[in-house]
Design a protein around this motif. Structure first.
Motif, PDB file in Angstrom:
ATOM      1  N   UNK A 180      -3.377   9.745  -1.414  1.00  0.00           N
ATOM      2  CA  UNK A 180      -2.562   8.543  -1.201  1.00  0.00           C
ATOM      3  C   UNK A 180      -2.717   7.572  -2.365  1.00  0.00           C
ATOM      4  N   UNK A 181      -3.943   7.383  -2.822  1.00  0.00           N
ATOM      5  CA  UNK A 181      -4.184   6.458  -3.938  1.00  0.00           C
ATOM      6  C   UNK A 181      -3.465   6.912  -5.198  1.00  0.00           C
ATOM      7  N   UNK A 182      -3.421   8.227  -5.427  1.00  0.00           N
ATOM      8  CA  UNK A 182      -2.846   8.725  -6.668  1.00  0.00           C
ATOM      9  C   UNK A 182      -1.336   8.921  -6.596  1.00  0.00           C
ATOM     10  N   UNK A 183      -0.814   9.337  -5.433  1.00  0.00           N
ATOM     11  CA  UNK A 183       0.570   9.783  -5.385  1.00  0.00           C
ATOM     12  C   UNK A 183       1.500   8.893  -4.580  1.00  0.00           C
ATOM     13  N   UNK A 184       0.986   8.170  -3.580  1.00  0.00           N
ATOM     14  CA  UNK A 184       1.876   7.378  -2.736  1.00  0.00           C
ATOM     15  C   UNK A 184       2.504   6.237  -3.522  1.00  0.00           C
ATOM     16  N   UNK A 185       3.775   5.988  -3.250  1.00  0.00           N
ATOM     17  CA  UNK A 185       4.489   4.902  -3.918  1.00  0.00           C
ATOM     18  C   UNK A 185       4.642   3.688  -3.009  1.00  0.00           C
ATOM     19  N   UNK A 186       3.979   3.724  -1.857  1.00  0.00           N
ATOM     20  CA  UNK A 186       3.968   2.560  -0.965  1.00  0.00           C
ATOM     21  C   UNK A 186       2.874   1.598  -1.397  1.00  0.00           C
ATOM     22  N   UNK A 187       2.983   0.346  -0.963  1.00  0.00           N
ATOM     23  CA  UNK A 187       1.981  -0.651  -1.348  1.00  0.00           C
ATOM     24  C   UNK A 187       0.624  -0.345  -0.728  1.00  0.00           C
ATOM     25  N   UNK A 188       0.603   0.506   0.306  1.00  0.00           N
ATOM     26  CA  UNK A 188      -0.666   0.856   0.948  1.00  0.00           C
ATOM     27  C   UNK A 188      -1.449   1.903   0.162  1.00  0.00           C
ATOM     28  N   UNK A 189      -0.930   2.340  -0.978  1.00  0.00           N
ATOM     29  CA  UNK A 189      -1.640   3.350  -1.776  1.00  0.00           C
ATOM     30  C   UNK A 189      -3.043   2.885  -2.132  1.00  0.00           C
ATOM     31  N   UNK A 190      -3.199   1.596  -2.433  1.00  0.00           N
ATOM     32  CA  UNK A 190      -4.504   1.075  -2.863  1.00  0.00           C
ATOM     33  C   UNK A 190      -5.558   1.176  -1.771  1.00  0.00           C
ATOM     34  N   UNK A 191      -5.127   1.279  -0.493  1.00  0.00           N
ATOM     35  CA  UNK A 191      -6.088   1.406   0.616  1.00  0.00           C
ATOM     36  C   UNK A 191      -6.004   2.796   1.236  1.00  0.00           C
ATOM     37  N   UNK A 192      -5.621   3.778   0.430  1.00  0.00           N
ATOM     38  CA  UNK A 192      -5.588   5.153   0.903  1.00  0.00           C
ATOM     39  C   UNK A 192      -4.475   5.448   1.878  1.00  0.00           C
ATOM     40  N   UNK A 193      -3.407   4.656   1.851  1.00  0.00           N
ATOM     41  CA  UNK A 193      -2.265   4.890   2.710  1.00  0.00           C
ATOM     42  C   UNK A 193      -2.402   4.366   4.121  1.00  0.00           C
ATOM     43  N   UNK A 194      -3.458   3.602   4.401  1.00  0.00           N
ATOM     44  CA  UNK A 194      -3.750   3.155   5.768  1.00  0.00           C
ATOM     45  C   UNK A 194      -2.731   2.121   6.239  1.00  0.00           C
ATOM     46  N   UNK A 195      -2.000   2.443   7.321  1.00  0.00           N
ATOM     47  CA  UNK A 195      -1.056   1.503   7.919  1.00  0.00           C
ATOM     48  C   UNK A 195      -1.682   0.687   9.038  1.00  0.00           C
ATOM     49  N   UNK A 196      -2.915   1.010   9.404  1.00  0.00           N
ATOM     50  CA  UNK A 196      -3.576   0.326  10.504  1.00  0.00           C
ATOM     51  C   UNK A 196      -3.067   0.854  11.838  1.00  0.00           C
ATOM     52  N   UNK A 197      -3.288   0.061  12.890  1.00  0.00           N
ATOM     53  CA  UNK A 197      -2.841   0.437  14.237  1.00  0.00           C
ATOM     54  C   UNK A 197      -1.398   0.024  14.433  1.00  0.00           C
ATOM     55  N   UNK A 198      -0.547   0.972  14.790  1.00  0.00           N
ATOM     56  CA  UNK A 198       0.868   0.687  14.992  1.00  0.00           C
ATOM     57  C   UNK A 198       1.359   1.381  16.260  1.00  0.00           C
ATOM     58  N   UNK A 199       2.356   0.778  16.884  1.00  0.00           N
ATOM     59  CA  UNK A 199       3.033   1.420  17.999  1.00  0.00           C
ATOM     60  C   UNK A 199       4.200   2.241  17.470  1.00  0.00           C
ATOM     61  N   UNK A 200       4.639   3.191  18.265  1.00  0.00           N
ATOM     62  CA  UNK A 200       5.735   4.048  17.829  1.00  0.00           C
ATOM     63  C   UNK A 200       6.969   3.231  17.470  1.00  0.00           C
ATOM     64  N   UNK A 201       7.276   2.196  18.266  1.00  0.00           N
ATOM     65  CA  UNK A 201       8.491   1.423  18.013  1.00  0.00           C
ATOM     66  C   UNK A 201       8.397   0.548  16.765  1.00  0.00           C
TER      67      UNK A 201
END
Length: 449
Positions: A241-262
């Motif tokens: 995630x740190x190397x390849x992801x283009x989302x802003x969460x790349x710096x934290x290993x792609x972690x989106x945290x706790x999320x609901x499906x909706x």
């Protein structure tokens, strides 16, 4: 054009070659012999590789050079994070090189854009982050730098990545975040939905996002598929995630945290709900590219989870001499198991451990959910003073855990206004940052060599 040290050296070398050629021509003419007795063509085609000791340019981005060495050093970081070169098939290495080059191009564009906005990242800041990074590996910065060199990477490579992440974050704060708005009514609507969803599932999600256009969709899909294959073979999701992801969460290993499906886009929500905890999804086509999801955990919304209990533990462990067979070690494992059942709880742990030469380590702040899945259910079934069955390996040691205390979690409360606001804000900043980076790519002058 900004040539830098490499560019100046290349010009000096070209000038030297031209001077030598001129002298050779003059000498030939003065002595009355052919200037080119070997009949060497003036513009020869070179077959094979050039001197490998010469650091060659692989890409020049708005005048700034990325060398093959830069790619080698960054690629070595990925290899290191995945347990060594033996974990990555040879045919995958070349594809990884191409991806690393694309990442370095983006990183360069981000650093350049920040510099163009008069955003400065001081060397002392980078050094501080590198020190923290080194401590995660249990080393001092000097020791960690030497370790990186021994693995084919470099201190400079990590520091450049740190520079890029800091610069890009600050640029987003200045150029993007002030123009993102989240209304109070939006936040309250989500809080109301959360309360209405009490008892339903939410998920701890990590994501790798790869952007694409209609023209590059097939190539991006294939690249995402190769990343999934590597992840399922044990590669580090955080490192990829740190190397390849283009989302802003790349710096934290792609972690989106706790999320609901909706809270997720519809297609991602469908996958997250169906994906078992600990599994990696196939590449998911979404507007703008492809996502890869990892469902790291799941729990019920606004409901206390027993796995949030905080444990006080003592660990008793034994190790085995090199060369000892499994049959020879089995009696000691059985001895450890018996000790766990008869020692009478944590108060006698040290005394009991001494009788079989076991090592004791105490920890008072261990969340059940932070333990390996195989141990979580076992720990939840234990009473105070009881021990697990032995676990571990004959190579790294076999151990038992003794439960000394447990603080059960309080009932969950609804998320605060600020928490919901921050999540909404981050999602919108992320989308704008992706568009901003696409604009930087479109306007850049990139010369591949």
């Amino acid at each position: 054009m900004k040539l830098g040290t490499f560019g100046r050296a290349a010009l000096m070398l070209a000038g030297s070659v031209a001077a030598v050629a001129a002298v050779a021509q003059t000498v030939g003419d003065d002595e009355g012999v052919p200037a080119n007795p070997l009949n060497i063509p003036a513009d020869p085609e070179i077959f094979g590789s050039t001197d490998p000791s010469v650091v060659k340019a692989t890409a020049i981005i708005n005048g700034e050079i990325i060398t093959a060495t830069d790619i080698d050093h960054r690629l070595a970081l990925i290899v290191l994070a995945n347990g060594g070169a033996g974990r990555i098939p040879p045919e995958e290495m070349q594809r990884l090189r191409a991806q690393v080059l694309r990442n370095l191009v983006d990183e360069t564009l981000q650093i350049q854009a920040a510099a163009g906005a008069d955003i400065k990242v001081e060397p002392a800041e980078i050094d501080n982050y590198f020190k923290q990074y080194s401590s995660n590996f249990g080393r001092q910065p000097e020791e960690f730098a030497a370790y990186l060199r021994s693995q084919g990477s470099s201190e400079r490579s990590i520091k450049r990545q740190i520079h890029g992440e800091i610069a890009w974050t600050r640029l987003q704060r200045r150029q993007i975040e002030p123009f993102v708005s989240v209304g109070e009514e939006e936040v309250q609507t989500i809080i109301d939905r959360l309360n209405a969803s009490k008892g339903q599932q939410e998920y701890r999600i990590a994501e790798i996002f790869l952007s694409s256009t209609p023209e590059t969709a097939a190539e991006t899909r294939a690249n995402a598929g190769r990343i999934v294959e590597q992840l399922r073979n044990g590669a580090s999701f955080l490192a990829y995630a740190r190397q390849f992801s283009e989302a802003s969460t790349a710096a934290v290993g792609g972690d989106l945290g706790w999320v609901r499906a909706e809270q997720l886009p519809e297609r991602l929500a469908e996958v997250a709900v169906a994906l078992p905890v600990g599994q990696i999804s196939e590449p998911i086509a979404i507007p703008g590219g492809y996502s890869i999801l990892a469902v790291q955990d799941a729990r019920q919304i606004l409901t206390s989870d027993p796995r949030d209990a905080v444990l006080s533990l003592k660990q008793l462990s034994i190790t085995f001499p090199e060369g000892m067979t499994r049959d020879q070690a089995a009696p000691r494992v059985e001895q450890l198991a018996q000790l766990g059942q008869t020692m009478g709880g944590c108060g006698r742990a040290e005394q009991a451990a001494a009788t079989i030469g076991a090592e004791v380590v105490s920890s008072d702040q261990v969340k059940v959910r932070d333990l390996p899945p195989a141990l979580q259910q076992m720990m939840l079934q234990l009473n105070i003073g009881q021990a697990t069955t032995p676990f571990g390996s004959f190579e790294d040691g076999v151990r038992i855990l003794v439960l000394c205390g447990r603080d059960d979690p309080a009932a969950s409360s609804e998320p605060s206004f600020d928490q919901v606001y921050e999540q909404l804000n981050e999602e919108r900043v992320n989308r704008r940052a992706q568009r901003y980076l696409r604009d930087l790519r479109r306007d850049a002058v990139v010369d591949y060599r």
